[in-house]
Write a protein that holds these residues in place. Structure first.
Motif, PDB file in Angstrom:
ATOM      1  N   CYS A 263      -3.188   8.505 -10.363  1.00 48.27           N
ATOM      2  CA  CYS A 263      -3.660   7.125 -10.502  1.00 48.27           C
ATOM      3  C   CYS A 263      -2.680   6.317 -11.354  1.00 48.27           C
ATOM      4  CB  CYS A 263      -5.042   7.106 -11.152  1.00 48.27           C
ATOM      5  SG  CYS A 263      -6.380   7.664 -10.084  1.00 48.27           S
TER       6      CYS A 263
ATOM      7  N   THR B 182      -4.722   2.441  -2.890  1.00 46.38           N
ATOM      8  CA  THR B 182      -4.726   3.905  -2.937  1.00 46.38           C
ATOM      9  C   THR B 182      -4.781   4.431  -1.505  1.00 46.38           C
ATOM     10  OG1 THR B 182      -7.119   4.307  -2.891  1.00 46.38           O
ATOM     11  CG2 THR B 182      -6.151   3.672  -5.012  1.00 46.38           C
TER      12      THR B 182
ATOM     13  N   THR C 232       0.485  13.343  -3.354  1.00 42.48           N
ATOM     14  CA  THR C 232      -0.502  12.308  -3.609  1.00 42.48           C
ATOM     15  C   THR C 232      -1.890  12.837  -3.324  1.00 42.48           C
ATOM     16  OG1 THR C 232       1.110  10.643  -2.931  1.00 42.48           O
ATOM     17  CG2 THR C 232      -1.205   9.953  -3.019  1.00 42.48           C
TER      18      THR C 232
ATOM     19  N   GLU D  99     -13.154   6.700  -7.911  1.00 42.41           N
ATOM     20  CA  GLU D  99     -13.706   5.350  -7.991  1.00 42.41           C
ATOM     21  C   GLU D  99     -15.206   5.401  -8.226  1.00 42.41           C
ATOM     22  OE1 GLU D  99     -13.414   1.102  -5.708  1.00 42.41           O
ATOM     23  OE2 GLU D  99     -13.776   2.863  -4.492  1.00 42.41           O
TER      24      GLU D  99
ATOM     25  N   GLN E  82      -9.953  -0.263 -10.494  1.00 42.18           N
ATOM     26  CA  GLN E  82      -9.605   0.571 -11.639  1.00 42.18           C
ATOM     27  C   GLN E  82      -9.738  -0.287 -12.891  1.00 42.18           C
ATOM     28  OE1 GLN E  82      -8.735   3.882 -11.861  1.00 42.18           O
ATOM     29  NE2 GLN E  82      -9.274   4.044  -9.694  1.00 42.18           N
TER      30      GLN E  82
ATOM     31  N   GLU F 132      -5.015  14.325 -11.084  1.00 44.14           N
ATOM     32  CA  GLU F 132      -5.493  13.127 -10.395  1.00 44.14           C
ATOM     33  C   GLU F 132      -5.327  11.889 -11.279  1.00 44.14           C
ATOM     34  OE1 GLU F 132      -9.462  14.014  -9.177  1.00 44.14           O
ATOM     35  OE2 GLU F 132      -8.845  15.538  -7.731  1.00 44.14           O
TER      36      GLU F 132
ATOM     37  N   PHE G 134      -9.580  10.160  -4.315  1.00 40.16           N
ATOM     38  CA  PHE G 134      -9.558   8.841  -4.923  1.00 40.16           C
ATOM     39  C   PHE G 134     -10.918   8.162  -4.805  1.00 40.16           C
ATOM     40  CE2 PHE G 134      -4.969   9.225  -4.839  1.00 40.16           C
ATOM     41  CZ  PHE G 134      -4.620   8.601  -6.013  1.00 40.16           C
TER      42      PHE G 134
ATOM     43  N   SER H 287       0.826  -1.193   0.000  1.00 41.11           N
ATOM     44  CA  SER H 287       0.000   0.000   0.000  1.00 41.11           C
ATOM     45  C   SER H 287       0.859   1.241   0.000  1.00 41.11           C
ATOM     46  CB  SER H 287      -0.894   0.013   1.246  1.00 41.11           C
ATOM     47  OG  SER H 287      -1.766  -1.102   1.218  1.00 41.11           O
TER      48      SER H 287
ATOM     49  N   GLN I 106      -9.092  -0.200  -4.176  1.00 40.70           N
ATOM     50  CA  GLN I 106     -10.171   0.242  -5.045  1.00 40.70           C
ATOM     51  C   GLN I 106     -10.047  -0.401  -6.418  1.00 40.70           C
ATOM     52  OE1 GLN I 106     -10.375   4.509  -5.204  1.00 40.70           O
ATOM     53  NE2 GLN I 106     -10.849   4.735  -3.029  1.00 40.70           N
TER      54      GLN I 106
ATOM     55  N   SER J   2      -7.508  10.798   0.101  1.00 45.88           N
ATOM     56  CA  SER J   2      -8.371   9.636   0.010  1.00 45.88           C
ATOM     57  C   SER J   2      -9.745  10.011  -0.516  1.00 45.88           C
ATOM     58  CB  SER J   2      -8.496   8.970   1.389  1.00 45.88           C
ATOM     59  OG  SER J   2      -9.051   9.880   2.327  1.00 45.88           O
TER      60      SER J   2
ATOM     61  N   LEU K  32       0.374   5.409  -9.375  1.00 43.94           N
ATOM     62  CA  LEU K  32       0.132   4.286  -8.470  1.00 43.94           C
ATOM     63  C   LEU K  32       0.212   2.958  -9.223  1.00 43.94           C
ATOM     64  CD1 LEU K  32      -2.795   5.614  -6.233  1.00 43.94           C
ATOM     65  CD2 LEU K  32      -0.419   5.227  -5.551  1.00 43.94           C
TER      66      LEU K  32
END
Length: 278
Positions: free
Chosen positions: A238, A199, A138, A148, A206, A234, A144, A131, A204, A141, A241
């Protein structure tokens, strides 16, 4: 080059128009050096009919390849074409399996083409970083979570506009065009893969338009949409990540370009992926 590879190449040059039954018969057995009389006898056709079908096929291929194609030079024509255009004709291994929940850590899938259910598959590498905690660079939360939620809404909308392609459910003409090119080049790929990603908001979902394996590297080709999240920062977070989780390359393409120039899009993506240092 095998006859199967040759037919794949020919059909790609013919704008993915498949050879009909008689054309394929003539092509295959001409490739093996049989005469028109031998071809006709083996398949129960009149020899004049086979000769006429062959003449029409060679004329069509001459126009497509830009040089005179005849029964006795088809192999040399295709070899010259592959050298000029640097066509990659990997011998492909078709794997028809359900990969749900599978762990592909360390798997060498170079040169294979997968037809599979890839939902919830673990693609982590041995040195997976786990994680990723948020820092100053970043997204939060909450951001993100919003992404999602939007992803889930898009997925629901896609289900209403599905296109069946070789057993896969694709969502747009752009996806179909890219899938056709990847298929023709014997590239290992999985369309519309659902990925579980760590994330700052937790694990989550993707979606990757195309998860692509090439030269022992894994990349994601994304087709942007008008309804995509408008915040480029953003989106980049993603993508980062995904890269931190072991994806070598994440690259976005315009849907219009994917529909109109899918061959150039795939060529650009594979070239970029091959240049990434794994």
């Amino acid at each position: 080059m095998t006859v199967e590879e040759a037919i794949t190449l020919v059909e790609s040059v013919l704008d993915y128009e498949s050879l009909n039954k008689v054309q394929e018969l003539v092509f295959r057995q001409s490739w093996d050096g049989l005469s028109y009389i031998e071809i006709a006898k083996s398949a129960g056709y009149d020899s004049d009919y086979i000769k006429d079908a062959g003449a029409k096929l060679w004329k069509q291929l001459s126009e497509a390849f830009g040089e005179k194609v005849k029964k006795d030079n088809i192999q040399s024509v295709l070899k010259r074409y592959t050298r000029r255009h640097k066509v990659n004709l990997q011998r492909n291994l078709t794997i028809e399996v359900n990969l749900s929940g599978a762990n592909l850590s360390g798997a060498n899938l170079n040169g294979a083409r997968v037809v599979a259910n890839f939902i919830e598959t673990d693609l982590s590498q041995a040195d997976y970083k786990g994680s990723i905690a948020p820092d100053d660079n970043t997204a939060s939360s909450e951001e993100f979570t919003d992404i999602e939620d939007e992803h889930n809404q898009e997925t629901q909308a896609y289900s209403e506009n599905e296109i069946n392609w070789n057993g896969f459910r694709l969502h747009s003409d752009a996806q179909v065009k890219i899938a056709e090119i990847l298929d023709r080049t014997s590239t290992l790929f999985i369309p519309n893969s659902q990925l579980r990603l760590a994330t700052p908001a937790g694990r989550q979902n993707q979606q990757a338009d195309f998860l692509i394996f090439h030269q022992n590297k894994l990349g994601i080709l994304k087709i942007d949409r008008a309804s995509s999240h408008p915040n480029a920062t953003e989106d980049e977070m993603c993508d980062q990540l995904l890269r931190d989780s072991g994806i070598c390359l994440v690259k976005h393409y315009d849907p219009t370009r994917c529909s109109e120039q899918p061959d150039l899009v795939v060529q650009d993506f594979l070239e970029n992926l091959s240049q990434v240092q794994a």
